[in-house]
Design an enzyme around this catalytic site. Structure first.
Site, PDB file in Angstrom:
ATOM      1  N   CYS A   1       0.812  -1.056   0.002  1.00  6.96           N
ATOM      2  CA  CYS A   1      -0.046  -0.096  -0.136  1.00  6.96           C
ATOM      3  C   CYS A   1       0.869   1.280   0.075  1.00  6.96           C
ATOM      4  O   CYS A   1       0.710   2.088  -0.723  1.00  6.96           O
ATOM      5  CB  CYS A   1      -0.955   0.035   1.153  1.00  6.96           C
ATOM      6  SG  CYS A   1      -2.375  -1.401   0.999  1.00  6.96           S
ATOM      7  N   HIS A   2       1.746   1.331   0.968  1.00  7.11           N
ATOM      8  CA  HIS A   2       2.532   2.644   0.983  1.00  7.11           C
ATOM      9  C   HIS A   2       4.224   2.510   1.262  1.00  7.11           C
ATOM     10  O   HIS A   2       4.933   3.028   1.584  1.00  7.11           O
ATOM     11  CB  HIS A   2       2.205   3.328   2.037  1.00  7.11           C
ATOM     12  CG  HIS A   2       0.671   3.780   2.089  1.00  7.11           C
ATOM     13  ND1 HIS A   2      -0.219   3.033   3.020  1.00  7.11           N
ATOM     14  CD2 HIS A   2      -0.020   4.467   1.406  1.00  7.11           C
ATOM     15  CE1 HIS A   2      -1.303   3.472   2.614  1.00  7.11           C
ATOM     16  NE2 HIS A   2      -1.318   4.375   1.860  1.00  7.11           N
ATOM     17  N   GLY A   3       4.399   1.013   0.909  1.00  2.31           N
ATOM     18  CA  GLY A   3       6.011   0.629   0.903  1.00  2.31           C
ATOM     19  C   GLY A   3       6.589   0.203   2.234  1.00  2.31           C
ATOM     20  O   GLY A   3       7.667   1.071   2.469  1.00  2.31           O
TER      21      GLY A   3
END
Lengths: 440, 281, 189
Positions: free
Chosen positions: C153-155
């Protein structure tokens, strides 16, 4: 009597609020300072009891909805889940189911009180009509609520009652299909009943608000049926009637609790613990007890449409009662002949209720062989008893009350509420309290 | 006058109140005094355990109990409640009881339907996958689910007990169809099957369930003599518990509530009298 | 108890007549007691209405689950549902365990030694709640720069101990309450 408000805001917050939205003033005027006749007896406590029961049903209902599933495949099991797994679910469910019965016990006593003391008479006609509307909405709500557990009686009761609409000429069948959302009572029906069952209690709350507003214009009636003449005749609602209503409520709660905790299923029907099966009809379909009198009236008329009209007519006749009763005297305390007829009316309602629970062809006096066949049934049958009682029910409103008001000789009505109290105890009318020392 | 009228009405009520009758009616259920009856009733845990055994070994072959979970057995008031394990899911005896029973599940790798031992979180498994299968195995009759059976029959526990112990040979003159069994406690109308005096049709009806209990059919672990009567009483108590596991808690809560309400009423009464003391009314 | 009716009838409306015994608004004990009982009744009834929203019996039944570890091969992970959330049960290889321990002192947003994240004596078994501590997505197995998990999703990158090493997540993957009930069986919750 609605008059000038005597509220005086004491604190800074009260003054601030009073200038912006005078709700505290409204509450004060309605339930604190409201001048209430000082001679109200215990039959007057049922209004407060009804308000409490509406609150109880709404609170328990909203909480139940957090767990109930309105789908034919899950409804029954979701109710059982509430009974078994939800914390205090059993308590909430039994309170709601028995609360409905208690609601009707209170409303029937409340209605009978109004009939006896003439509380429907001028200038309280609109108050009475709003009350009739409340009664109608209560019945619709209760009917739909009973369908929700989706037991055998829920389902087949819904089938019977929705099929009644089919009796209406021309539009009957389309209305029934529209109501069902299909060709029979099924999931769409359950879902819409659920939606409406959640909605109507709030409609009820609004009607109750109007009801109390309509009451507060002329003020309460009282057992003597005479108007309030001066502040001598009244006491402020708080604390005199808040506490008296509180006491009556606590006694009522004891009755309520005895059902909830010790016999929670006695007012219901065992068949409703069988999951609904459209293919199997219970041996004996009966509605809940509070609908039995109307069920008896419905079955008393051999024609389907006739039965429906009679059943709705039995409620409809209530709406026009203020104009049917011609008596100039309000309270039946001073109408000895009317009192007798009223007593028979109460008996007729009870008899109708008992008939509603029986099979129409069953004999009233069992074992008595003979009895002749009158039209379509034996004279010794519940259907004929229902017909007699139904006839009296309608005759009471359409014949007895209009005629009696013109022909009877009522007893002398006291001058005012305070008058019988201040005069010699021996001349006080029957039932009025002469000396508080003698009271219970 | 009104008071007299109400008393009359109450009398009338007493007179006319009674169950609706069909053309014939079953025998009244036998009156047994149950330990769980009354405001202070309690379940006997040993009896519930025996009753569970009867259900598991005799009834569960045909009757489901869909609404009961294994963990329910370990709840407070239940047959296998152990105060050492307030969380019913931890109760080792019930975990073992559950593991004795196989339930359906999906294999998470292949997606096939498999059977695995039950856990406390599982419901009692149904003997048939659906109603059609149940009917096919029982000559077209559907053995009802027993989860709430004592609440779903008028007469309640007394009826269930009477039914189980009430099988008798049909009286001469009664033709019982094949696959049906006469029981005087089962509701029905036998007029059509009766060739005797029309005013004395035998009470009861026929049902598709043959008598199920037999002496020593279930061995009771606590040594109680396993008569038909005992088995019937025990399984009825178990079914009553299963229909409403919270019954005893309800009655106990009720006791407290009634005491409180009585005290509350007394307080309010005196408060009311005090307030109204000086008002003539 | 009450007065006679004629004459002695103090006007209940008279305000300020506090000398009168009949003033019903006086804070008599009986009124306080009745009021207190009313409040008590409301409270006693309010509690069930509130408690019914707490997890019910069937929810609590699934509050703890048991799992058979023999299902998880070395180097593999199994995901099960627990309390409505994914649970990672990972069987670590010796190399992965060694790598995790080696990084104990490395700079990371939520420092924690690998030892604190497994049961003593059984470092190969990691049981973690499979919800990224950033915004709740389910990290993928084996991805990312540290060989542990990677949240797409956001690394966020988690190492083989489930500790956040790189990315926006603030905390390490949560270790739930769990324990061995036998050599091959664990109970979570």
């Amino acid at each position: 009597m609605s008059g000038h408000s005597t509220y005086e805001p004491k604190t800074g917050f009260e003054r601030w609020m009073d200038m912006r939205l005078p709700v505290i003033r409204l509450a004060y005027d309605s339930v604190v300072a409201f001048p209430t006749p000082k001679n109200l007896n215990y039959w007057w406590t049922f209004g407060g009891i009804l308000a409490l029961m509406l609150g109880v049903q709404i609170v328990t209902g909203i909480v139940l909805v957090m767990h109930y599933v309105p789908h034919v495949d899950h409804a029954f099991a979701s109710v059982e889940r509430i009974m078994r797994d939800v914390n205090y679910g059993w308590l909430i469910r039994y309170m709601h189911a028995n609360g409905a019965s208690m609601f009707f016990v209170a409303v029937y006593i409340h209605i009978l009180r109004n009939l006896y003391y003439g509380s429907y008479k001028a200038p309280r006609e609109v108050l009475w009509i709003i009350g009739c509307l409340i009664y109608l909405v209560m019945m619709a709500t209760a009917f739909m609520g009973y369908v929700l557990p989706w037991g055998q009686m829920s389902f087949h009761g819904a089938v019977v009652i929705t099929n009644l609409l089919g009796a209406l000429p021309i539009v009957g069948e389309s209305i029934t299909t529209w109501l069902w959302g299909g060709f029979a009572v099924d999931n769409p029906t359950l879902n819409r009943f659920f939606s409406l069952h959640y909605l109507l209690p709030f409609v009820l709350a609004g009607l109750v608000g109007l009801h109390i507003w309509a009451l507060h214009v002329p003020g309460n009636n009282n057992p003597l049926g005479v108007n309030v003449k001066s502040s001598e005749d009244t006491v402020p609602f708080h604390p005199y009637y808040t506490v008296k209503d509180g006491f009556a409520i606590s006694i009522f709660l004891i009755l309520f609790a005895s059902f909830v905790f010790y016999n929670p299923n006695i007012l219901g029907h065992a068949d409703n613990y069988i999951p609904a099966n459209p293919l199997v009809t219970p041996a004996h379909i009966v509605p809940e007890w509070y609908f039995l009198p109307f069920y008896a009236i419905l079955r008393a008329i051999p024609d389907k449409l006739g039965g429906v009209l009679a059943m709705f007519g039995a409620i409809g006749v209530l709406f026009v009662l203020p104009w049917l009763d011609t008596s100039k005297v309000r309270s039946m305390r001073y109408r000895p002949t009317a009192r007798l007829y009223f007593l028979i009316f109460v008996l007729a309602c009870i008899v109708l209720g008992l008939c509603g629970a029986k099979l129409p062809d069953d004999p009233v006096i069992p074992g008595v062989g003979g009895g002749f066949q009158l039209l379509d049934a034996n004279i010794n049958s519940y259907v004929w008893l229902s017909r007699v009682a139904t006839a009296y029910y309608f005759a009471y409103f359409l014949l007895v009350l209009p005629i009696l008001g013109l022909t009877e000789k009522p007893l002398p009505v006291p001058e005012s509420i305070s008058a019988p109290v201040l005069s010699h105890p021996a001349t006080t009318p029957a039932g009025a309290v002469a000396s508080p020392e003698k009271r219970g | 006058m009104l008071r007299k009228g109400i008393a009359l009405a109450a009398l009338g009520l007493a007179f006319l109140a009674g169950p609706a009758l069909s053309a014939t009616h079953p025998k009244e259920p036998r009156d047994v005094s149950w330990g769980f009856e009354g405001p202070f009733g309690k379940f006997d845990q040993a009896q519930l355990q025996r009753g569970y055994k009867v259900y598991r070994e005799v009834c569960s072959a045909c009757h489901s109990m869909d609404l009961v979970y294994f963990r329910t057995l370990a709840e407070k008031g239940g047959p296998f409640y152990d105060p050492k394990y307030p969380n019913p899911n931890d109760n080792p005896y019930v975990k073992a009881l559950a593991a004795d029973v196989q339930v359906n599940d999906i294999d998470s790798e292949t997606g096939d339907v498999i059977q695995r031992p039950a856990t406390t979180a599982d419901r009692f498994p149904a003997p048939f996958p659906n109603e059609a299968a149940a009917r096919a195995s029982n000559g077209g009759a559907y053995p009802p689910d027993l989860s709430v059976i004592t609440k779903a029959r008028s007469g309640g526990p007394a009826y269930i007990y009477s039914l189980l112990t009430g099988y008798v040979n049909p009286p001469a003159g009664l033709t019982v169809p094949a696959g049906a069994y006469y029981n005087p406690y089962f509701p029905g109308d036998l007029t059509a099957y009766w060739s005797g005096d029309a005013h004395h049709v035998p009470p009861g009806g026929t049902l598709a369930m043959p008598p199920q209990l037999a002496p020593d059919k279930v061995t009771f672990d606590d040594g109680t003599k396993s008569t038909i009567d005992q088995q019937a009483k025990d399984v009825t108590a178990f079914l009553t518990w299963a229909a409403e596991p919270k019954m005893i808690e309800r009655k106990q809560f009720g006791f407290g509530a009634m005491i409180y309400l009585l005290l509350f009423s007394v307080l309010l009464w005196f408060s009311y009298r005090r307030i109204w003391r000086n008002v003539a009314h | 108890m009450a007065d006679t009716v004629v004459g002695e009838n103090p006007d209940p409306h008279a305000s300020g007549a506090s000398s009168s015994e009949g003033d019903p608004n006086r804070r008599d004990f009986i009124h306080i007691a009745a009021g207190a009982a009313a409040v008590g009744a409301v409270a006693a009834l309010a509690w069930p209405m509130i408690d019914q929203m707490n997890p019910s019996g069937d929810t609590l039944a699934l509050a703890s689950i048991e799992f058979d570890l023999s299902k998880v091969a070395e180097g593999q992970q199994v995901v099960v549902k627990w309390r409505g959330k994914p649970l990672f049960i990972r069987n670590r290889t010796p190399q992965q365990i060694a790598a995790a321990i080696k990084d104990d002192g490395a700079p990371m947003p939520d420092p924690q030694p690998d030892e604190a994240r497994h049961k003593p004596g059984k470092p190969e078994w990691l049981v973690l709640v499979g919800t990224c501590t950033h915004l709740g997505c389910v990290p993928t197995f084996g991805g990312g720069d540290y060989g542990g998990w990677f949240c797409p999703c956001h690394g966020s990158h988690y190492d083989v101990s489930g500790r956040i090493r790189k990315g926006p997540a603030p905390k390490n993957l949560e270790v739930p309450t769990w324990d061995f009930v036998s050599d091959t069986k664990i109970k979570i919750g």
